[in-house]
Write a protein that holds these residues in place. Structure first.
Motif, PDB file in Angstrom:
ATOM      1  N   PRO A  34      -0.663   3.629   2.710  1.00  0.00           N
ATOM      2  CA  PRO A  34       0.674   3.689   2.130  1.00  0.00           C
ATOM      3  C   PRO A  34       1.790   3.587   3.156  1.00  0.00           C
ATOM      4  CG  PRO A  34      -0.747   5.220   0.996  1.00  0.00           C
ATOM      5  CD  PRO A  34      -1.545   4.674   2.145  1.00  0.00           C
ATOM      6  N   GLY A  35       2.835   2.899   2.761  1.00  0.00           N
ATOM      7  CA  GLY A  35       3.980   2.645   3.629  1.00  0.00           C
ATOM      8  C   GLY A  35       4.633   1.340   3.209  1.00  0.00           C
ATOM      9  N   TYR A  36       5.539   0.846   4.033  1.00  0.00           N
ATOM     10  CA  TYR A  36       6.276  -0.358   3.674  1.00  0.00           C
ATOM     11  C   TYR A  36       5.374  -1.586   3.538  1.00  0.00           C
ATOM     12  CZ  TYR A  36      10.538   2.273   4.631  1.00  0.00           C
ATOM     13  OH  TYR A  36      11.550   3.206   4.602  1.00  0.00           O
ATOM     14  N   ASP A  37       4.312  -1.691   4.359  1.00  0.00           N
ATOM     15  CA  ASP A  37       3.430  -2.855   4.251  1.00  0.00           C
ATOM     16  C   ASP A  37       2.705  -2.873   2.904  1.00  0.00           C
ATOM     17  OD1 ASP A  37       4.088  -3.887   6.746  1.00  0.00           O
ATOM     18  OD2 ASP A  37       2.471  -2.825   7.780  1.00  0.00           O
ATOM     19  N   LEU A  38       2.234  -1.719   2.460  1.00  0.00           N
ATOM     20  CA  LEU A  38       1.551  -1.652   1.166  1.00  0.00           C
ATOM     21  C   LEU A  38       2.532  -1.963   0.039  1.00  0.00           C
ATOM     22  CD1 LEU A  38      -1.137  -1.013  -0.250  1.00  0.00           C
ATOM     23  CD2 LEU A  38      -0.327   1.349  -0.493  1.00  0.00           C
ATOM     24  N   ARG A  39       3.737  -1.457   0.169  1.00  0.00           N
ATOM     25  CA  ARG A  39       4.747  -1.728  -0.855  1.00  0.00           C
ATOM     26  C   ARG A  39       5.091  -3.209  -0.896  1.00  0.00           C
ATOM     27  NH1 ARG A  39      10.125   2.040  -1.487  1.00  0.00           N
ATOM     28  NH2 ARG A  39      11.007   1.037  -3.331  1.00  0.00           N
ATOM     29  N   TYR A  40       5.149  -3.831   0.275  1.00  0.00           N
ATOM     30  CA  TYR A  40       5.438  -5.261   0.347  1.00  0.00           C
ATOM     31  C   TYR A  40       4.335  -6.079  -0.314  1.00  0.00           C
ATOM     32  CZ  TYR A  40       5.981  -9.932   2.349  1.00  0.00           C
ATOM     33  OH  TYR A  40       6.098 -11.288   2.499  1.00  0.00           O
ATOM     34  N   LEU A  41       3.088  -5.721  -0.070  1.00  0.00           N
ATOM     35  CA  LEU A  41       1.966  -6.539  -0.524  1.00  0.00           C
ATOM     36  C   LEU A  41       1.651  -6.371  -2.002  1.00  0.00           C
ATOM     37  CD1 LEU A  41      -0.388  -6.146   2.549  1.00  0.00           C
ATOM     38  CD2 LEU A  41       0.762  -8.247   1.819  1.00  0.00           C
ATOM     39  N   VAL A  42       1.770  -5.148  -2.538  1.00  0.00           N
ATOM     40  CA  VAL A  42       1.365  -4.931  -3.935  1.00  0.00           C
ATOM     41  C   VAL A  42       2.365  -4.103  -4.745  1.00  0.00           C
ATOM     42  CG1 VAL A  42      -1.091  -5.185  -3.449  1.00  0.00           C
ATOM     43  CG2 VAL A  42      -0.046  -2.909  -3.311  1.00  0.00           C
ATOM     44  N   GLY A  43       3.502  -3.743  -4.155  1.00  0.00           N
ATOM     45  CA  GLY A  43       4.507  -2.992  -4.903  1.00  0.00           C
ATOM     46  C   GLY A  43       4.177  -1.533  -5.100  1.00  0.00           C
ATOM     47  N   SER A  44       3.239  -0.990  -4.322  1.00  0.00           N
ATOM     48  CA  SER A  44       2.848   0.405  -4.497  1.00  0.00           C
ATOM     49  C   SER A  44       3.709   1.345  -3.666  1.00  0.00           C
ATOM     50  CB  SER A  44       1.380   0.596  -4.095  1.00  0.00           C
ATOM     51  OG  SER A  44       1.041   1.977  -4.093  1.00  0.00           O
ATOM     52  N   ARG A  45       4.137   2.430  -4.285  1.00  0.00           N
ATOM     53  CA  ARG A  45       4.892   3.470  -3.591  1.00  0.00           C
ATOM     54  C   ARG A  45       4.019   4.698  -3.334  1.00  0.00           C
ATOM     55  NH1 ARG A  45      11.118   3.000  -5.488  1.00  0.00           N
ATOM     56  NH2 ARG A  45      11.047   0.862  -6.251  1.00  0.00           N
ATOM     57  N   ALA A  46       2.716   4.500  -3.317  1.00  0.00           N
ATOM     58  CA  ALA A  46       1.803   5.606  -3.038  1.00  0.00           C
ATOM     59  C   ALA A  46       2.167   6.263  -1.714  1.00  0.00           C
ATOM     60  CB  ALA A  46       0.367   5.094  -2.990  1.00  0.00           C
ATOM     61  N   GLN A  47       1.857   7.532  -1.601  1.00  0.00           N
ATOM     62  CA  GLN A  47       2.138   8.281  -0.380  1.00  0.00           C
ATOM     63  C   GLN A  47       0.847   8.564   0.377  1.00  0.00           C
ATOM     64  OE1 GLN A  47       4.963  11.604  -0.840  1.00  0.00           O
ATOM     65  NE2 GLN A  47       5.225  10.947  -2.960  1.00  0.00           N
ATOM     66  N   THR A  48       0.999   8.848   1.660  1.00  0.00           N
ATOM     67  CA  THR A  48      -0.153   9.190   2.491  1.00  0.00           C
ATOM     68  C   THR A  48      -0.442  10.688   2.395  1.00  0.00           C
ATOM     69  OG1 THR A  48       0.105   7.394   4.078  1.00  0.00           O
ATOM     70  CG2 THR A  48      -0.970   9.373   4.867  1.00  0.00           C
ATOM     71  N   PHE A  49      -1.693  11.005   2.074  1.00  0.00           N
ATOM     72  CA  PHE A  49      -2.144  12.394   2.045  1.00  0.00           C
ATOM     73  C   PHE A  49      -3.389  12.511   2.926  1.00  0.00           C
ATOM     74  CE2 PHE A  49      -0.168  11.638  -2.158  1.00  0.00           C
ATOM     75  CZ  PHE A  49       0.887  12.540  -2.062  1.00  0.00           C
ATOM     76  N   GLU A  50      -4.013  13.697   2.906  1.00  0.00           N
ATOM     77  CA  GLU A  50      -5.221  13.863   3.706  1.00  0.00           C
ATOM     78  C   GLU A  50      -6.393  13.070   3.122  1.00  0.00           C
ATOM     79  OE1 GLU A  50      -5.381  17.212   0.665  1.00  0.00           O
ATOM     80  OE2 GLU A  50      -3.867  16.103   1.810  1.00  0.00           O
ATOM     81  N   ARG A  51      -6.298  12.698   1.854  1.00  0.00           N
ATOM     82  CA  ARG A  51      -7.304  11.838   1.227  1.00  0.00           C
ATOM     83  C   ARG A  51      -6.871  10.383   1.392  1.00  0.00           C
ATOM     84  NH1 ARG A  51      -6.633  16.191  -2.413  1.00  0.00           N
ATOM     85  NH2 ARG A  51      -8.555  17.387  -2.808  1.00  0.00           N
ATOM     86  N   LEU A  52      -7.797   9.531   1.803  1.00  0.00           N
ATOM     87  CA  LEU A  52      -7.477   8.146   2.140  1.00  0.00           C
ATOM     88  C   LEU A  52      -7.194   7.286   0.910  1.00  0.00           C
ATOM     89  CD1 LEU A  52      -7.397   5.875   4.369  1.00  0.00           C
ATOM     90  CD2 LEU A  52      -9.773   5.411   3.713  1.00  0.00           C
TER      91      LEU A  52
END
Length: 372
Positions: A34-52
């Motif tokens: 998760p981050g700007y690259d993921l948002r750029y590629l698929v539009g996801s605003r998921a956040q980073t947690f301890e689970r991958l």
């Protein structure tokens, strides 16, 4: 289509372009957390947690996303389902890093990861892959630097919205009010004029204007102050505005007026220098040379600009030493400033988009020192 993202076709083109760039770089695949690259590629605003959570994009083969089962709902806002990306969910006790390796297929020792991947995930992934991945920055850099039509439209709308905020700023600049008071009014205006959130607000009055990254304080505005107002926010689907104008509470003295006029010429010279093939360093020099000719070189203490998009600051950086040739579709700020510690400062900033033969500003408020 969700108002918080583009059409599925936009993301499909980006995934294909990223896969092609990955293959051209001799890599087996990309792993994007998760981050700007993921948002750029698929539009996801998921956040980073301890689970991958990670998008796995092989150079050859179909993409997949590895996601904790309890986070599956977070994918609904993205284009994952419409894109046909395979979902490989996992529960506590599973090893998600082995799922990533399996999704990559062969050649796992030639893997690139997004530069925002936390060490919490990078180290166990490297252990499973048997090699430390490289950064995907070089693979994704050009894709994100060259804005497509949907991104340009979003940046133009963001620019128009922040222009409407600057149009309202003079009514907030009243002697006796604090910088914090003004910033609060601006924050309300940023949202009222169409942004989804406030990214930053700088209200630098009097001597505070000489600090380029001053935010706001309890200093009261006074007659005679020069006030730097640098503001921006996120405009759906998450593309940013960023514009600076400088105001004078009452008529400025002759020296201030003259120096500001030189700054205006410097900013205009840099905008006029923008066209495909010109380097980022040459644009920086165009502004810097005007100021230097008037003895103000030492008053300009930062780069001329930065790229903008999903992130407020991204490549390309308009700075001395950056010999990157500009290309049509790049978007960045042009923001020379002059600063006189303990006294006053000024900055003029527009976001521009490189066109086939020049620059298209998305900000169109007057550049003069606005007297209020």
């Amino acid at each position: 289509m969700s108002p918080s993202r583009f059409s599925t076709d936009v993301y499909a083109r980006r995934l294909q372009a990223a896969a092609t760039a990955t293959a051209q770089a001799g890599l087996a695949g990309l792993v994007i957390t998760p981050g700007y690259d993921l948002r750029y590629l698929v539009g996801s605003r998921a956040q980073t947690f301890e689970r991958l959570t990670a998008l796995v994009l092989p150079a050859e083969g179909d993409p997949a996303i590895v996601v904790p089962r309890l986070e599956l709902a977070s994918l609904k806002e993205s284009a994952i389902t419409e894109l046909g990306v395979a979902v490989r969910d996992w529960v506590d006790g599973d090893d998600p890093y082995r799922l990533v390796a399996a999704a990559l297929g062969g050649g796992v020792n030639k893997t690139a990861v997004t530069d925002s991947m936390p060490a919490l995930h990078l180290l166990p992934l490297a252990d499973v892959l048997g090699a430390v991945p490289v950064l995907a920055t070089d693979v994704l850099r050009r894709l994100r630097m060259i804005k497509d039509a949907a991104e340009i439209d979003a940046l133009r709308k963001a620019g128009e919205a922040i222009d409407r905020v600057h149009q309202r700023v003079p009514e907030f600049l009243v002697p006796g009010r604090t910088e914090a008071d003004v910033a609060a009014d601006i924050a309300e205006a940023i949202v009222a004029e169409g942004h989804s959130e406030v990214a930053f607000i700088i209200v630098g009055s009097g001597p505070h204007g000489a600090d380029p990254h001053h935010e706001c304080s309890d200093r009261e505005l006074r007659a005679g102050d020069i006030v730097v107002v640098d503001i921006g926010g996120a405009y759906e689907p998450g593309y940013h505005s960023d514009s600076t104008r400088t105001y004078s509470i009452g008529e400025p003295d002759l020296q201030v007026a003259h120096r500001y006029s030189v700054l205006q010429r410097a900013q205009r010279a840099a905008v006029e220098a923008v066209r495909p093939g010109v380097t980022a360093a040459q644009v920086d020099a165009a502004a810097r040379d005007v100021l230097a000719a008037e003895g103000l070189a030492d008053a300009f203490v930062h780069r001329t600009g930065h790229g903008i998009g999903l992130s407020v600051h991204e490549e390309p950086y308009i700075v001395a030493g950056n010999d990157l040739p500009l290309e049509e579709g790049m978007a960045f700020s042009i923001e020379p400033g002059i600063y006189f510690p303990g006294r006053w400062g000024a900055r003029i900033e527009d976001i521009v988009i490189v066109t086939a033969d020049g620059a298209l500003p998305v900000n169109n408020r007057p550049h003069e020192l606005m007297v209020v």
